[in-house]
Design a protein around this motif. Sequence first.
Motif, short mmCIF file in Angstrom:
data_model
loop_
_atom_site.label_atom_id
_atom_site.label_comp_id
_atom_site.label_asym_id
_atom_site.label_seq_id
_atom_site.Cartn_x
_atom_site.Cartn_y
_atom_site.Cartn_z
N ASP A 61 0.83 -1.32 0.00
CA ASP A 61 0.12 0.04 -0.01
C ASP A 61 0.90 1.42 0.03
O ASP A 61 0.68 2.17 -0.67
CB ASP A 61 -1.02 0.10 1.23
CG ASP A 61 -1.98 -1.13 1.35
OD1 ASP A 61 -2.32 -1.60 0.08
OD2 ASP A 61 -2.34 -1.47 2.22
N THR A 64 3.26 1.32 -3.55
CA THR A 64 2.61 1.09 -4.63
C THR A 64 1.02 1.30 -4.80
O THR A 64 0.50 1.00 -5.76
CB THR A 64 2.90 -0.23 -5.38
OG1 THR A 64 2.27 -1.41 -4.66
CG2 THR A 64 4.27 -0.60 -5.57
N ALA A 65 0.48 1.81 -3.71
CA ALA A 65 -1.02 2.17 -3.64
C ALA A 65 -1.75 0.86 -3.87
O ALA A 65 -2.81 0.66 -4.33
CB ALA A 65 -1.41 3.06 -4.82
N GLY A 67 -1.26 -1.45 -5.74
CA GLY A 67 -1.29 -2.09 -7.28
C GLY A 67 -2.66 -1.93 -7.96
O GLY A 67 -2.65 -2.61 -8.99
N ASN A 74 -2.94 6.24 -13.70
CA ASN A 74 -1.56 6.10 -13.62
C ASN A 74 -0.94 7.18 -14.66
O ASN A 74 0.00 7.95 -14.60
CB ASN A 74 -1.03 4.68 -13.89
CG ASN A 74 0.51 4.77 -13.27
OD1 ASN A 74 0.78 5.32 -12.07
ND2 ASN A 74 1.44 3.95 -14.02
N TYR A 130 8.82 -2.89 -6.27
CA TYR A 130 8.64 -1.55 -5.38
C TYR A 130 9.53 -0.57 -6.05
O TYR A 130 9.27 0.44 -6.32
CB TYR A 130 8.95 -1.55 -4.12
CG TYR A 130 8.01 -2.46 -3.33
CD1 TYR A 130 6.63 -2.60 -3.74
CD2 TYR A 130 8.55 -3.06 -1.96
CE1 TYR A 130 5.76 -3.55 -2.85
CE2 TYR A 130 7.69 -3.89 -1.27
CZ TYR A 130 6.45 -4.08 -1.86
OH TYR A 130 5.64 -4.81 -0.86
N MET A 200 1.93 6.08 -1.27
CA MET A 200 1.86 6.14 -2.78
C MET A 200 0.32 6.68 -3.11
O MET A 200 0.11 7.23 -3.98
CB MET A 200 2.12 4.87 -3.47
CG MET A 200 1.83 5.06 -4.96
SD MET A 200 2.88 6.28 -5.94
CE MET A 200 4.48 5.46 -5.99
N THR A 204 -0.41 9.64 -5.33
CA THR A 204 -1.03 9.45 -6.75
C THR A 204 -2.24 10.60 -6.76
O THR A 204 -2.39 11.05 -7.83
CB THR A 204 -1.39 7.98 -6.94
OG1 THR A 204 -0.45 7.22 -6.69
CG2 THR A 204 -2.42 7.80 -8.12
N ARG A 283 6.27 4.66 -10.62
CA ARG A 283 4.84 4.75 -10.83
C ARG A 283 4.24 3.33 -11.56
O ARG A 283 3.27 2.84 -11.56
CB ARG A 283 4.67 5.69 -11.69
CG ARG A 283 4.82 6.93 -10.55
CD ARG A 283 3.37 7.97 -10.78
NE ARG A 283 2.31 7.22 -10.57
CZ ARG A 283 1.47 7.19 -9.43
NH1 ARG A 283 2.08 8.03 -8.30
NH2 ARG A 283 0.75 6.26 -9.69
N THR A 286 2.55 0.63 -9.70
CA THR A 286 1.30 0.89 -9.03
C THR A 286 0.11 0.30 -9.81
O THR A 286 -1.21 0.29 -9.41
CB THR A 286 1.16 2.32 -8.80
OG1 THR A 286 0.97 2.75 -10.34
CG2 THR A 286 2.22 3.11 -8.13
#
Length: 549
Positions: A61, A64-65, A67, A74, A130, A200, A204, A283, A286
């Motif tokens: 989390d 990469t939020a 994924g 993105n 990551y 992230m 984002t 990025r 993600t």
Amino acid sequence: MMRPMMMAAGFAALAYAGVTLAADGAQKGVNMPAVTMFILFVIATLGITYWAAKRTRTAKDFYTAGGGITGFQNGLALAGDYMSAASFLGIAGLVFANGFDGLIYSIGFLVGWPIMLFLLAEKLRNLGKYTFADVASYRLSQVPVRAVAAVASLVVVAMYLIAQMVGAGKLIEVLFGLPYTYAVIIVGVLMILYVTFGGMLATTWVQIIKAVLLLSGATFMALAVLWAFGFSFDAMFSKAVEISPKHDAIMAPGSLVKDPISAISLGLALMFGVAGLPHILMRFFTVSDAKEARKSVLFATGFIGYFYILTFIIGFGAIIMVSTDAQYLDAAKKLIGGNNMAAIHLSHAIGGDLFLGFISAVAFATILAVVSGLTLAGASAVSHDLYANVFKRGQVDEQAEMRFSKYATIALGIVAIFLGIAFEKQNIAFMVGLAFAVAASANFPILFLAIYWRGLTTRGAVMGGLGGLITAVVLVVLSKTVWVDVLGNAKEIVPYKDPAIFSMPVAFILAWFFSITDKSARAKAEQEAFTAQYVRSETGIGAEGAAQH
């Protein structure tokens, strides 16, 4: 419990700052619509951070939020991350000062994206987790390769952060009348809050919102400039030539980059640097799969290309509408706040205090979005690559790694503040150009060779990465940018400001030489592992899984 208390403290501090700024503004005649929009934006982004903080529980989390970002989202976030203060304020300032030649940065910043699309995007997503060091070290020895990649990433992040902090400091200084140092400190504190608590996911969404606002505001500015000339580029350029003290020279190349070596060096840095920027590469982890990674680059390229067309129009609009208006000039007939503020002053010339407030808030959003991405990339290099995989050799739990990442974020924020103060007088587009040069010299060669050349070994990757990094940094320090402008020496030692034409070949040659001369058993095993890596880079699954599939 700590997270809500700290976020509440952030809101309280912002409220106090807002009252103080409003009081100061009433006394000094500061543009209160601009101040109000600025404060509202910061409140909104702190709200996003609080929302994201409640959803950021694991390392995935945080980095990469989870994924779960779509290709379109993105792509917008990539554009928001990439369209930095250097793009909006710096390039407009370069066009304002140099005319046509300012376009060299616009073109250079854009042409790196096809390289990203065709060479790296899908393979990054299939091989990494990551950070880009996951990819560079995929079949190589983890500790030395990750260490070199992390150090190079931190140098690039530091150089990039300088540009953003300078832009933010100048913006707040012009808007609020605050001393530059205080302005930089405010930005640093907000940056630390966003990344430490939101990770992230917050980064984002701040980047997405900022991209939409920036594209909308820049579109309106460009249309307003063109409308004044009946949407005739010829009429606009003719008026700029008439007004500019350089006259016809502003439509001719060569005023900004005067010799072939500098031109080629700058071009190499801008073309290949984007493929070595850690906050951009990060990025791609993600999104859910390689298809979404490819879509991300397609959308980002379209948004970014459109935006750079707008900055060119904005720069010429500033020549016509700002350079001749005494209210935007100081006693020495120089632009108030320097050339980096050309776009900000143009917004006032077009739409008065209200539009100035909007564009200023958008410019500040631009800076906060980029510094958040940069800080997260730097913190990830420290926590995931150095702490978790170099010092702890992978023997660390997620919570400890995340905690260390937050400590790294605070440290990076403090470093960014000091660097922003030290480099106050530098053009921010130029400073980003130097960051691109280091990225193109240290990160891109190793990442490219690790993915595409079977013969690369750990020894080659380490020597190539270090050689490119050290060469680029030394040449930058010995050039006029640092040796004269920052350190105060009388004359530079290296006559060229851009080091990429020298440092990139050093990285590739050293990586090649030390790989082909490495006859160790480890080197042979690394070269044999290339087949499995290749299969995974193309399909997203391992070689054995591919065979079964």
